[in-house]
Enzyme design. Structure first.
Site, short mmCIF file in Angstrom:
data_model
loop_
_atom_site.label_atom_id
_atom_site.label_comp_id
_atom_site.label_asym_id
_atom_site.label_seq_id
_atom_site.Cartn_x
_atom_site.Cartn_y
_atom_site.Cartn_z
N ASN A 56 47.92 29.92 61.79
CA ASN A 56 47.30 29.84 63.11
C ASN A 56 47.71 28.56 63.84
O ASN A 56 47.59 27.46 63.30
CB ASN A 56 45.78 29.89 63.00
CG ASN A 56 45.26 31.28 62.72
OD1 ASN A 56 46.00 32.16 62.29
ND2 ASN A 56 43.99 31.49 62.95
N GLU B 289 37.21 35.18 55.88
CA GLU B 289 37.33 33.74 55.62
C GLU B 289 36.38 33.35 54.50
O GLU B 289 35.23 33.78 54.47
CB GLU B 289 37.02 32.91 56.87
CG GLU B 289 37.16 31.41 56.62
CD GLU B 289 37.15 30.56 57.89
OE1 GLU B 289 36.64 29.44 57.84
OE2 GLU B 289 37.66 31.03 58.93
N ASP C 229 40.25 36.52 67.00
CA ASP C 229 40.08 35.37 66.12
C ASP C 229 38.60 35.01 65.98
O ASP C 229 37.87 34.99 66.96
CB ASP C 229 40.87 34.19 66.71
CG ASP C 229 41.07 33.04 65.75
OD1 ASP C 229 40.97 33.26 64.53
OD2 ASP C 229 41.35 31.93 66.23
N ASP D 247 34.52 36.35 60.54
CA ASP D 247 34.32 35.05 59.90
C ASP D 247 32.87 34.94 59.44
O ASP D 247 32.01 34.45 60.16
CB ASP D 247 34.67 33.92 60.86
CG ASP D 247 34.56 32.55 60.20
OD1 ASP D 247 34.17 32.50 59.01
OD2 ASP D 247 34.86 31.54 60.86
N GLY E 210 41.77 21.88 66.24
CA GLY E 210 41.93 20.79 67.19
C GLY E 210 43.07 19.86 66.85
O GLY E 210 43.79 20.03 65.86
#
Length: 354
Positions: A275, A142, A83, A105, A199
């Site tokens: 995710n 991304e 990830d 990313d 988060g």
């Protein structure tokens, strides 16, 4: 069943119109909870390690935990996904370590904090795609930065995420730019920005269209119908888990996640990978606090962790069932990565862009 490419699983999900939760893992208890849930529902699995997980557990430990899962649950197709790779070097290191899928990313620069420009993103992602596809490994890119449409700020998590204020051009992926990006990079999956963030503290209220742009998914999918869309930061933050944590001494302020029904809407419009990390953390924390409060003399960590695994398993079962992946594992026959490499080289897996 051997490790499989994420491209294989997401192609199957697209053909059968379902989504796959991708669970972040840090330790044995999380891996086992996810795999027990997968066995209970006969669901394929994406296990992924963030930069924080790799720092916490170490890549060798993560790699061997997932290898153990493949051995212990031979009927379940498993993807080992890296990830938020911050650079081509990080991605190549993961590939050499045996990961069957990586994320480059390039929406942020190599420091994992500074928003990058489009040309940089294309350059680093295309480089990783070329190297990864040569060995049959899938690549997630991304476009756009994760962050809140309420505050205009990114959300750093596990050492990764924009730290500065962002305008809507960064917080919402543009469909035309997504088409250009996929044409230039040929990535297998694309994480898009629609207002979600990492988060627990995603939204101050239950999200609606002004702060969660689910309709943007449909517009992007129309331009890149064979590229699998990814929703990051998509834990639902169950309110009952927050309440249990508070009941047993925790202090978590009011917060809301991405409602399951909104994720299901996204799946209808082309989201294939969702995710999830925070929901498992909350489930395990609630269980550990409950055991500690009810058994104040308990000191055997296995008692705490057994309860934590069971609570996490419940969350995973619920997500497998809600996203439609339950019952799909037995329908999948593993394709070796060498065979995937041949399919990439032949052009069979080239992306369609409108």
């Amino acid at each position: 069943m051997a490790l499989v490419s994420m491209r294989q699983l997401l192609d199957h999900a697209a053909d059968d119109s379902y989504g796959l939760p991708a669970f972040n893992v840090n330790n044995m208890e999380q891996v086992k909870a996810i795999m027990d849930a997968a066995r209970a529902t006969s669901s394929p699995v994406i296990l992924q390690g963030s930069a924080g997980a790799r720092k916490y557990a170490g890549e060798p430990f993560l790699r061997h935990l997932i290898a153990a899962a493949v051995e212990a649950y031979p009927e379940i197709p498993v993807v080992m996904h890296q990830d938020h790779g911050a650079s081509p070097a990080v991605c190549m290191g993961a590939i050499k370590s045996g990961f069957s899928s990586v994320m480059m990313d390039g929406s942020l620069k190599e420091d994992g904090k500074t928003p990058a420009d489009y040309d940089y993103n294309v350059s680093v992602t295309a480089k990783v795609v070329e190297l990864a596809h040569a060995v049959g490994v899938s690549v997630e890119g991304e476009l756009g930065c994760l962050g809140s449409l309420e505050t205009g700020k990114g959300e750093a998590e596990d050492g990764h995420g924009a730290e500065e204020a962002l305008d809507h051009s960064k917080l919402l992926t543009d469909p035309d730019e997504a088409a250009q990006f996929v044409k230039a990079t040929q990535c297998d999956a694309l994480a898009i920005a629609i207002g979600t963030s990492h988060g627990a503290y995603k939204f101050t209220r239950k999200p609606t269209g002004d702060i969660l742009a689910i309709d943007r998914i449909k517009a992007i999918h129309q331009r890149i119908p064979t590229t699998h869309l990814v929703m990051h930061g998509s834990s639902s933050v169950p309110q009952e888990l927050l309440e249990e944590i508070r009941t047993y001494g925790g202090d978590i302020k009011e917060t809301y996640g991405v409602p399951v029904e909104e994720i299901q809407e996204g799946i209808r419009y082309g989201v294939r990978k969702v995710n999830i990390d925070t929901d498992i953390r909350l489930a395990m924390t609630a269980a550990i606090r409950r055991v500690g409060a009810k058994n104040k003399s308990e000191f055997d960590p296995r008692k705490f962790m057994a309860a934590a695994m069971e609570e996490a398993k419940k969350v995973c079962i619920a997500r497998f069932e809600a996203f439609g992946s339950a019952g799909k594992a037995e329908k999948i026959r593993a394709i070796e990565l060498d065979e995937m490499a041949k399919r990439y080289a032949s052009g069979e897996l080239a992306q369609v862009v409108h």
